[in-house]
Write an enzyme that holds these catalytic residues in place. Structure first.
Site, PDB file in Angstrom:
ATOM      1  N   GLU A  42       0.829  -1.207   0.000  1.00 44.56           N
ATOM      2  CA  GLU A  42       0.000   0.000   0.000  1.00 44.56           C
ATOM      3  C   GLU A  42       0.863   1.257   0.000  1.00 44.56           C
ATOM      4  OE1 GLU A  42      -3.043   0.386  -0.550  1.00 44.56           O
ATOM      5  OE2 GLU A  42      -3.794  -1.657  -0.391  1.00 44.56           O
ATOM      6  N   TYR A 123      -5.493   6.655   5.227  1.00 46.00           N
ATOM      7  CA  TYR A 123      -5.741   5.642   4.207  1.00 46.00           C
ATOM      8  C   TYR A 123      -4.983   4.347   4.496  1.00 46.00           C
ATOM      9  CZ  TYR A 123      -5.351   2.791   0.146  1.00 46.00           C
ATOM     10  OH  TYR A 123      -5.340   1.691  -0.672  1.00 46.00           O
ATOM     11  N   ASP A 141      -9.077   5.158  -1.578  1.00 48.96           N
ATOM     12  CA  ASP A 141      -7.945   5.623  -2.372  1.00 48.96           C
ATOM     13  C   ASP A 141      -8.484   6.306  -3.627  1.00 48.96           C
ATOM     14  OD1 ASP A 141      -8.767   3.574  -4.047  1.00 48.96           O
ATOM     15  OD2 ASP A 141      -6.828   2.556  -4.121  1.00 48.96           O
ATOM     16  N   CYS A 193     -14.140   0.854 -13.764  1.00 49.01           N
ATOM     17  CA  CYS A 193     -14.570   2.244 -13.558  1.00 49.01           C
ATOM     18  C   CYS A 193     -13.370   3.179 -13.701  1.00 49.01           C
ATOM     19  CB  CYS A 193     -15.228   2.372 -12.186  1.00 49.01           C
ATOM     20  SG  CYS A 193     -16.177   3.896 -11.972  1.00 49.01           S
ATOM     21  N   CYS A 200     -18.717   0.549 -18.527  1.00 48.52           N
ATOM     22  CA  CYS A 200     -19.940   0.447 -17.725  1.00 48.52           C
ATOM     23  C   CYS A 200     -20.736  -0.825 -17.998  1.00 48.52           C
ATOM     24  CB  CYS A 200     -20.820   1.675 -17.960  1.00 48.52           C
ATOM     25  SG  CYS A 200     -20.069   3.220 -17.401  1.00 48.52           S
ATOM     26  N   CYS A 203     -19.817  -3.509 -15.628  1.00 47.24           N
ATOM     27  CA  CYS A 203     -19.758  -3.127 -14.216  1.00 47.24           C
ATOM     28  C   CYS A 203     -20.825  -3.858 -13.404  1.00 47.24           C
ATOM     29  CB  CYS A 203     -19.937  -1.619 -14.073  1.00 47.24           C
ATOM     30  SG  CYS A 203     -19.866  -1.067 -12.350  1.00 47.24           S
ATOM     31  N   CYS A 209     -25.833   2.882 -10.214  1.00 55.49           N
ATOM     32  CA  CYS A 209     -24.887   3.987 -10.433  1.00 55.49           C
ATOM     33  C   CYS A 209     -25.610   5.226 -10.941  1.00 55.49           C
ATOM     34  CB  CYS A 209     -23.807   3.557 -11.426  1.00 55.49           C
ATOM     35  SG  CYS A 209     -22.571   4.838 -11.733  1.00 55.49           S
TER      36      CYS A 209
END
Length: 343
Positions: A42, A123, A141, A193, A200, A203, A209
Site C-alpha cells: 500500500e 488511508y 484511495d 470504472c 460500464c 460493471c 450507479c
C-alpha cells in the site's frame, strides 16, 4: 438503509470472487493476509502503478521478507531500494515503523493502533486494518474515490468532495468481508470504472450507479483545474576520477532526503550555472539538460562535467556500478545523459 446501499456490496463481492486480480501482496482464497506485505504494497502503490510496483515489491520482499528483517536494515539500504518510487520520506517512515512494530512484537490490529505508527495516515491504516485484520473501516484511495463519486453522482469538485465521498463510502461498506470489499472497490476502479471511458457494460454495480444514469459517467468526479507548477533550474555536477564519480548524500530531511545523489547547486528561478560546483576548476556545461517533475515544481538541470583529484569530500562511486547506487530518478536521468553526452 435503502435498497441501493443494500445491493451494492453483495453484487461487488460476487464480482470480486470471480474476477479478483492475482497480486503478489494479496492473499489467495483460504490464506491469511500478511500485514507486512499488505502494508509495504500500500505504501509503494501510493504514487505508482501496479505494473511498476509488482517487480519492485517482489525484490523488496526477497531482500526483507519480514518486518523484523526490515527493522534491522540500514536506512541507507532502505533508501537505495526505494529509489524511483517517489516521496522518499515514505521509505524513512517504512523503516521507522518497522522498528516500532518489531519492538511491539507485531502489528497493531486496529485502525486506531496502526495510526500510531510512523507514516501510517488515514488511508494506509484503514487499508491494513481492513485487508490484514478484517476490521470494518472506510478505505478510500483514488480508485475508490472515483467509484463512489460516480455511484452517487457527487457533483462537488475534488478535493472539496472528499468528505462527502467518504461519507457515501461508509454507507455501502459492509460489516463482513471488509478487506475483500476494499480490494474489490480498488479492482473495480482500476479495471472497469476507469477515469476515461469507463467500461460500464461490464460493471457489476451499474444498476445502482447515478452517474451512469446521467449518460455521462466520465464527468464524475469533477476536478478543479490544477495550478501551474513553477519552473526551477539547477545544475548537476559530474566529477570523475579514475573511473569513479563523486556522490553526495543529501541532508536527512527535505526533498530526496538521505539519498545518494550527484552534487548539485541551488534550485532557483533562473539557471545558476556553476554555482557551488565542487572541487575542480575546469568545469564545462554540456549542451543537454534534464527535465523532471516534482509534485510542487518542475526542475530543469544543466549538466556540468570535470575531472577530480580524488580528494574531494563525498563518496567516490565506481561509474560502472552506478546502477546499484540507488540514485533518485532525477539524478539517474542526469547521470545517463552525462554518460551519453560527455564525449
Amino acid at each position: 438503509m435503502d435498497a441501493k446501499r443494500l445491493s451494492i456490496s453483495p453484487a461487488l463481492l460476487g464480482w470480486y470472487d470471480a474476477h479478483r486480480r492475482d497480486l503478489p501482496w494479496r492473499a489467495r482464497p483460504g490464506e491469511l493476509p500478511d500485514p507486512y506485505r499488505v502494508w509495504v504494497s500500500e505504501v509503494m502503490l501510493q504514487q505508482t502503478t501496479v505494473a511498476t510496483v509488482r517487480p519492485r515489491f517482489t525484490a523488496w520482499i526477497a531482500r526483507w521478507p519480514s518486518v523484523e528483517a526490515l527493522a534491522v536494515a540500514s536506512e541507507a539500504e532502505v533508501m537505495a531500494a526505494w529509489a524511483g518510487l517517489g516521496y522518499y520520506a515514505r521509505a524513512r517512515n517504512l523503516h521507522a515503523a518497522a522498528k516500532a512494530v518489531a519492538a511491539l512484537g507485531g502489528f497493531p490490529r486496529s485502525e486506531a493502533g496502526l495510526r500510531g505508527l510512523p507514516g501510517l495516515g488515514a488511508y494506509i491504516a484503514a487499508a491494513v486494518a481492513a485487508i490484514a485484520f478484517g476490521e470494518r473501516t472506510v478505505v478510500v484511495d483514488a480508485n475508490v474515490e472515483r467509484v463512489v463519486a460516480r455511484l452517487f453522482a457527487i457533483a462537488t469538485p475534488l478535493p472539496r468532495a472528499r468528505p462527502a465521498i467518504r461519507a457515501a463510502a461508509d454507507t455501502i461498506t459492509p460489516d463482513g468481508r471488509a478487506g475483500d470489499f476494499a480490494q474489490a472497490m480498488m479492482d473495480l476502479g482500476s479495471g472497469i470504472c476507469t477515469s476515461r471511458r469507463p467500461r460500464c457494460l461490464l460493471c457489476p454495480v451499474r444498476p445502482w450507479c447515478d452517474a451512469y444514469a446521467t449518460g455521462e459517467p466520465d464527468r464524475f468526479p469533477h476536478k478543479q483545474p490544477k495550478a501551474e507548477r513553477p519552473q526551477r533550474f539547477g545544475t548537476a555536477f559530474w566529477l570523475e576520477h579514475e573511473g569513479r564519480v563523486l556522490l553526495h548524500r543529501r541532508p536527512p530531511r527535505g526533498l530526496l532526503g538521505g539519498m545518494l545523489a550527484l552534487p548539485t547547486g541551488p534550485w532557483v528561478d533562473a539557471p545558476p550555472g556553476l554555482t557551488d560546483a565542487p572541487g575542480a576548476d575546469d568545469w564545462r556545461l554540456l549542451p543537454a539538460t534534464v527535465e523532471h517533475g516534482f509534485t510542487h515544481f518542475r526542475l530543469q538541470l544543466a549538466l556540468g562535467v570535470a575531472k577530480g583529484s580524488g580528494g574531494e569530500q563525498g563518496e567516490w562511486w565506481p561509474v560502472d556500478e552506478l546502477a546499484v547506487a540507488g540514485l533518485p530518478t532525477v539524478f539517474r536521468r542526469a547521470a545517463e545523459a552525462i554518460l551519453a553526452g560527455r564525449g
